[in-house]
Motif scaffolding. Sequence first.
Motif, mmCIF file in Angstrom:
data_model
loop_
_atom_site.group_PDB
_atom_site.id
_atom_site.type_symbol
_atom_site.label_atom_id
_atom_site.label_comp_id
_atom_site.label_asym_id
_atom_site.label_seq_id
_atom_site.Cartn_x
_atom_site.Cartn_y
_atom_site.Cartn_z
ATOM 1 N N HIS A 11 0.842 -1.206 0.000
ATOM 2 C CA HIS A 11 0.000 0.000 0.000
ATOM 3 C C HIS A 11 0.874 1.252 0.000
ATOM 4 C CE1 HIS A 11 -3.520 2.423 0.609
ATOM 5 N NE2 HIS A 11 -3.157 2.826 1.805
ATOM 6 N N ALA A 12 1.922 1.242 0.815
ATOM 7 C CA ALA A 12 2.841 2.382 0.856
ATOM 8 C C ALA A 12 3.487 2.596 -0.505
ATOM 9 C CB ALA A 12 3.912 2.152 1.921
ATOM 10 N N ARG A 13 3.846 1.498 -1.173
ATOM 11 C CA ARG A 13 4.483 1.592 -2.492
ATOM 12 C C ARG A 13 3.501 2.164 -3.524
ATOM 13 N NH1 ARG A 13 5.497 -3.258 -2.818
ATOM 14 N NH2 ARG A 13 7.584 -3.256 -1.896
ATOM 15 N N ARG A 14 2.261 1.713 -3.497
ATOM 16 C CA ARG A 14 1.262 2.215 -4.450
ATOM 17 C C ARG A 14 1.028 3.708 -4.272
ATOM 18 N NH1 ARG A 14 -1.409 -2.605 -3.041
ATOM 19 N NH2 ARG A 14 -2.778 -1.462 -1.618
ATOM 20 N N LEU A 15 0.933 4.141 -3.027
ATOM 21 C CA LEU A 15 0.699 5.563 -2.779
ATOM 22 C C LEU A 15 1.921 6.392 -3.178
ATOM 23 C CD1 LEU A 15 -1.225 5.596 0.627
ATOM 24 C CD2 LEU A 15 -2.146 5.727 -1.687
ATOM 25 N N ALA A 16 3.117 5.873 -2.920
ATOM 26 C CA ALA A 16 4.334 6.616 -3.271
ATOM 27 C C ALA A 16 4.436 6.854 -4.774
ATOM 28 C CB ALA A 16 5.572 5.865 -2.782
ATOM 29 N N ALA A 17 3.768 6.013 -5.565
ATOM 30 C CA ALA A 17 3.779 6.169 -7.022
ATOM 31 C C ALA A 17 2.849 7.286 -7.489
ATOM 32 C CB ALA A 17 3.392 4.861 -7.689
ATOM 33 N N LEU A 18 2.018 7.827 -6.596
ATOM 34 C CA LEU A 18 1.110 8.916 -6.952
ATOM 35 C C LEU A 18 1.816 10.253 -6.753
ATOM 36 C CD1 LEU A 18 -2.148 7.654 -5.187
ATOM 37 C CD2 LEU A 18 -1.469 7.342 -7.584
ATOM 38 N N PRO A 19 1.615 11.214 -7.666
ATOM 39 C CA PRO A 19 2.300 12.512 -7.532
ATOM 40 C C PRO A 19 2.050 13.216 -6.207
ATOM 41 C CG PRO A 19 1.335 12.293 -9.711
ATOM 42 C CD PRO A 19 0.845 11.113 -8.921
ATOM 43 N N ALA A 20 0.838 13.126 -5.674
ATOM 44 C CA ALA A 20 0.523 13.823 -4.422
ATOM 45 C C ALA A 20 1.317 13.269 -3.247
ATOM 46 C CB ALA A 20 -0.973 13.730 -4.128
ATOM 47 N N PHE A 21 1.761 12.023 -3.346
ATOM 48 C CA PHE A 21 2.538 11.392 -2.283
ATOM 49 C C PHE A 21 4.032 11.425 -2.625
ATOM 50 C CE2 PHE A 21 -1.699 9.786 -1.619
ATOM 51 C CZ PHE A 21 -1.811 9.609 -0.252
ATOM 52 N N GLY A 22 4.443 10.653 -3.627
ATOM 53 C CA GLY A 22 5.861 10.588 -3.977
ATOM 54 C C GLY A 22 6.446 11.922 -4.369
ATOM 55 N N GLY A 23 5.631 12.783 -4.973
ATOM 56 C CA GLY A 23 6.118 14.098 -5.380
ATOM 57 C C GLY A 23 6.426 15.026 -4.222
ATOM 58 N N ARG A 24 5.956 14.676 -3.037
ATOM 59 C CA ARG A 24 6.221 15.492 -1.843
ATOM 60 C C ARG A 24 7.390 14.967 -1.010
ATOM 61 N NH1 ARG A 24 4.451 20.560 -2.264
ATOM 62 N NH2 ARG A 24 2.177 20.741 -2.456
ATOM 63 N N LEU A 25 7.960 13.845 -1.409
ATOM 64 C CA LEU A 25 9.054 13.277 -0.626
ATOM 65 C C LEU A 25 10.329 14.106 -0.776
ATOM 66 C CD1 LEU A 25 8.815 9.414 -1.146
ATOM 67 C CD2 LEU A 25 8.665 10.641 1.032
ATOM 68 N N ASP A 26 10.884 14.515 0.345
ATOM 69 C CA ASP A 26 12.178 15.192 0.377
ATOM 70 C C ASP A 26 13.109 14.320 1.206
ATOM 71 O OD1 ASP A 26 14.368 16.829 0.541
ATOM 72 O OD2 ASP A 26 13.404 18.383 1.773
ATOM 73 N N LEU A 27 13.648 13.292 0.573
ATOM 74 C CA LEU A 27 14.447 12.313 1.310
ATOM 75 C C LEU A 27 15.735 12.912 1.844
ATOM 76 C CD1 LEU A 27 13.851 9.307 -1.080
ATOM 77 C CD2 LEU A 27 12.827 9.668 1.173
ATOM 78 N N ASP A 28 16.359 13.781 1.057
ATOM 79 C CA ASP A 28 17.573 14.452 1.541
ATOM 80 C C ASP A 28 17.243 15.325 2.753
ATOM 81 O OD1 ASP A 28 20.421 15.420 1.211
ATOM 82 O OD2 ASP A 28 19.334 17.313 0.978
ATOM 83 N N GLY A 29 16.116 16.017 2.687
ATOM 84 C CA GLY A 29 15.704 16.860 3.811
ATOM 85 C C GLY A 29 15.395 16.039 5.050
#
Length: 292
Positions: free
Chosen positions: A238-256
Motif C-alpha cells: 500500500h505504501a508503495r502504491r501511494l508513493a507512485a502517486l504525484p501527491a505522495f511521492g512528489g512530496r518526498l524530500d528524502l535528503d531533507g
Amino acid sequence: MSVAPLVAHPSLPSVYAFRGRIGRDARSGHYAVPRRYRLHLSTACPDGLRIAVTHSLLGLDESCPLTLLPAVPDCPDGGHTALRPLYEASAHRYPGPALGPVLSDDWSGRIVSTHARDIMRDLDRHFASGRPALYPCGADGGIEAVERLCDAIEDAAQRAGSAAADPEERAAAARTLLTALDDAERLLSGHGHALGDHLTAADVELWVALVQLDTVHRHHLDAAAVQRIAGHPALWAHARRLAALPAFGGRLDLDGIARRHHARCRGLEAAGSAVQILDWAAHARSQQVDGR
C-alpha cells in the motif's frame, strides 16, 4: 487569540499551540476565503508532510498557497526565523521556538493554527470543492482510530530505537510496534485503502508513519527487528502504491528528512540501517521527472 501550552517535542522547550479553526460563518473570524490563508511547512517534518500531501490531493495551490521551510530549522531553539514575525504578532512576547507547520491568515498577519490534523480537516472541509473528501461523512471514528494507531507506531518506534532505554524497554517497545503494524496490516486485508475502497485521510496518516519508520526509525533498530517490520506485505505494498502517486511521492524530500534526522538525533546507528524496506528514492525521482 487564545493559545494553549503544549510540549511539541521532548528536546524542545514548552511552546504554545494555536488552535484556531476555519469556519463557514463570517462571524467566526476565520471564515473560508480563497487565498486568504497560507501554509508554512517543511516536508521533512512528519506533520508538514501530512499537510503537504493533503494540500496536493485537494489541489489547493491557488486557493491556499504553500511556503516551504528549510528541512533543518535555522534557530538554535529548533524554530524558524521566517516564522518569528507570525508568532510574535499572534502572542505578545511569545516565549518559545517558532515551529512549523503553520496556517497563517494573510489578512491579519497572524497564526490561525499550528495543529496539523485540525489544519488538514479544515482544508478538506472548506477548500476541497469538486474533489473527493478525505474526511467523508461518517468516517470520523475510523480516521481517528488510524490517527491513534499511527501515533502508537511513532511512539513505539522511537522507544524501540532509543539509546537511553535499557534492552528490556527497547524489546517491549519493539513488540508494541509490531502489534501496531499487525493491526494496520489487518486494516488493509481485502481492501484497497485503510478504510475500505476509497482513499481518505487515514491513508495519508498511515503512509507518513511508514515513511518515518523506514527513513528515520529504522536506522536505530537491529536487522532482525527491521525484517519483522518488513513482514507486513499488505502494508508496504500500500505504501508503495501511494508513493507512485504525484501527491505522495512528489512530496518526498528524502535528503531533507535525512538532514533533519541527523541534526536532531542523538541515538546510535544500528544494523537495521542497512536493511531498507522500500526504495522511496525511486518514487521521488519518478514524480519529480513527471512533474517537469
